[in-house]
Write a protein that holds these residues in place. Structure first.
Motif, PDB file in Angstrom:
ATOM      1  N   PHE A 110       0.824  -1.316   0.036  1.00 41.30           N
ATOM      2  CA  PHE A 110       0.131  -0.032  -0.423  1.00 41.30           C
ATOM      3  C   PHE A 110       1.063   1.495  -0.261  1.00 41.30           C
ATOM      4  N   ILE A 111       0.618   1.996  -1.319  1.00 39.38           N
ATOM      5  CA  ILE A 111       1.686   3.528  -0.769  1.00 39.38           C
ATOM      6  C   ILE A 111       0.813   4.653  -0.614  1.00 39.38           C
ATOM      7  N   ALA A 112       1.170   5.016   0.366  1.00 33.89           N
ATOM      8  CA  ALA A 112       1.020   6.265   1.252  1.00 33.89           C
ATOM      9  C   ALA A 112       0.700   7.716   0.630  1.00 33.89           C
ATOM     10  N   THR A 113       0.228   7.995   0.026  1.00 28.17           N
ATOM     11  CA  THR A 113       0.085   9.344  -0.967  1.00 28.17           C
ATOM     12  C   THR A 113       0.100  10.517   0.234  1.00 28.17           C
ATOM     13  N   SER A 114       0.598  10.554   1.867  1.00 30.00           N
ATOM     14  CA  SER A 114       0.395  11.895   2.361  1.00 30.00           C
ATOM     15  C   SER A 114       0.781  11.037   3.784  1.00 30.00           C
ATOM     16  N   LYS A 115       1.448  11.904   4.688  1.00 31.12           N
ATOM     17  CA  LYS A 115       2.314  10.993   5.715  1.00 31.12           C
ATOM     18  C   LYS A 115       0.863  11.447   6.893  1.00 31.12           C
TER      19      LYS A 115
END
Length: 115
Positions: A110-115
């Motif tokens: 899963f690629i998180a696009t925000s912190k």
């Protein structure tokens, strides 16, 4: 928990894998885990069942076996109300991937696009 922390904990605590994620700004994915309890929890039959079902869900998910992953997520949700948020997360992702499948070589990151 991260992999290093889980390794330091050893075999004394009830820990399950949550996900394989790649956070914003990083190039390598990392496994993340949840601490569910101490040794008494780890040794319980309930935890053994939850641990097995969770592992089945994640394996099926990463292998793009959506039906199997969905069934395991539903079992996890029914077996442990505290893990319903995790199960719902996977159910939502499964629904999305059924509509728009990932690439064949996808490994479940899963690629998180925000912190």
């Amino acid at each position: 928990l991260g992999a290093n922390t889980v390794q330091e904990l050893g075999d004394e605590f009830a820990v399950i894998e949550l996900d394989l994620i790649q956070v914003k700004g990083k190039t390598e994915p990392v496994h993340i885990y949840a601490l569910l309890g101490d040794e008494s929890v780890k040794d319980s039959s309930h935890f053994e069942s939850v641990e097995t079902t969770n592992a089945e869900m994640i394996e099926a998910y990463r292998n793009q076996q959506w039906n199997e992953a969905e069934q395991a997520a539903l079992r996890l949700k029914a077996d442990d109300e505290g893990l319903s948020v995790l199960a719902d997360l996977y159910l939502s992702r499964i629904e999305d991937y059924r509509k728009s499948p990932p690439e064949e070589d996808w490994i479940g990151v899963f690629i998180a696009t925000s912190k």
